[in-house]
Design an enzyme around this catalytic site. Sequence first.
Site, PDB file in Angstrom:
ATOM      1  CG  ASN A 263      -1.710   1.224   1.425  1.00 14.39           C
ATOM      2  OD1 ASN A 263      -1.792   2.061   0.525  1.00 14.39           O
ATOM      3  ND2 ASN A 263      -2.338   1.369   2.586  1.00 14.39           N
TER       4      ASN A 263
ATOM      5  CE  LYS B 299      -0.273   3.326   4.734  1.00 15.25           C
ATOM      6  NZ  LYS B 299      -0.232   3.442   6.175  1.00 15.25           N
TER       7      LYS B 299
ATOM      8  CG  HIS C  30      -5.894   1.980   5.093  1.00 20.69           C
ATOM      9  ND1 HIS C  30      -5.501   2.964   5.969  1.00 20.69           N
ATOM     10  CD2 HIS C  30      -4.861   1.106   5.003  1.00 20.69           C
ATOM     11  CE1 HIS C  30      -4.272   2.677   6.392  1.00 20.69           C
ATOM     12  NE2 HIS C  30      -3.855   1.579   5.819  1.00 20.69           N
TER      13      HIS C  30
ATOM     14  CD  GLU D  39      -3.022   5.650   6.694  1.00 22.32           C
ATOM     15  OE1 GLU D  39      -2.975   5.727   5.451  1.00 22.32           O
ATOM     16  OE2 GLU D  39      -2.108   5.154   7.382  1.00 22.32           O
TER      17      GLU D  39
ATOM     18  CD  GLU E  96      -3.563  -2.459   7.331  1.00 20.65           C
ATOM     19  OE1 GLU E  96      -2.451  -2.659   6.869  1.00 20.65           O
ATOM     20  OE2 GLU E  96      -4.224  -1.437   7.088  1.00 20.65           O
TER      21      GLU E  96
ATOM     22  N   GLY F 241       2.273   2.440  10.774  1.00 18.09           N
ATOM     23  CA  GLY F 241       3.218   3.543  10.605  1.00 18.09           C
ATOM     24  C   GLY F 241       3.890   3.970  11.900  1.00 18.09           C
TER      25      GLY F 241
ATOM     26  CB  SER G 155       4.999  -1.470  12.076  1.00 22.01           C
ATOM     27  OG  SER G 155       4.571  -0.134  12.256  1.00 22.01           O
TER      28      SER G 155
END
Length: 251
Positions: A9, A11, A96, A98, A168, A174, A213
Amino acid sequence: MRRPLVAGNWKMNGDTESTISLVKGITDGRAEVTNAEVLICPPYILIPRAADALNGRDDISLGAQDLDINQNGAFTGQISASMLVDAGCKYVIVGHSERRAIYGESDQDVADKFKVAQQGGLTPVLCVGETLEERESGETEAVVARQIQAVIDVVGINQLDDAVIAYEPVWAIGTGKTATPEMAQEVHRFIRAMLAALNGDIAEKLRILYGGSMNAGNAESLIRMTDIDGGLIGGASLQAESFLAICMAAN
Ligand code: PGA
């Protein structure tokens, strides 16, 4: 036997030059990855660049990071499933964290996106996961179950046959903090058991990726767990070397 999947991904990272060199780096090392399926999800505008750089190779799949629920029309700034298919995508990430946290996508929005993705011929990669606060208050399983149930309520359990789930934990994305293999396995097993209660065959077949991560150093210990079938990789997917090392760990 579930075929492992390693998905990058990207991003909102990259440009034409970095896309060309990253795709070249991955294609150069791809032959060694004999078993795992490899997927890259560039930003929308770089998908055609990545497709060009792949130059007809189909051993690396293309996916997008999001899509709109509408087919076409007056939806300024949006991209539809058919556009993604036209650009060469097979997969699309939906839900996701985010998108959920920064762009306010609800469980219902994510379920709708899952549905239009499949209707448009894409395989959705449905992301689920708890925040740190939710984990600390013991709500991990309830949150993950709610996020998955919202999709099942809209499409039905049978549609999970052509899908991927990515667990996730939000606190691991991150941050450099990874769930331990045991912590991740516990949630993956929970997800599979939840689906098995509805349809044993689908639960057995469904690939459940871990994300948060994951890197070259920890991938093997995570992917070795019984119910972890690969990874959804953010930061470590931006360099061919680390991404390929994770692909090898999944192989
Ligand atoms: P990360 O991101 O690997 O950089 O933690 C994973 C993701 O958000 O999919």
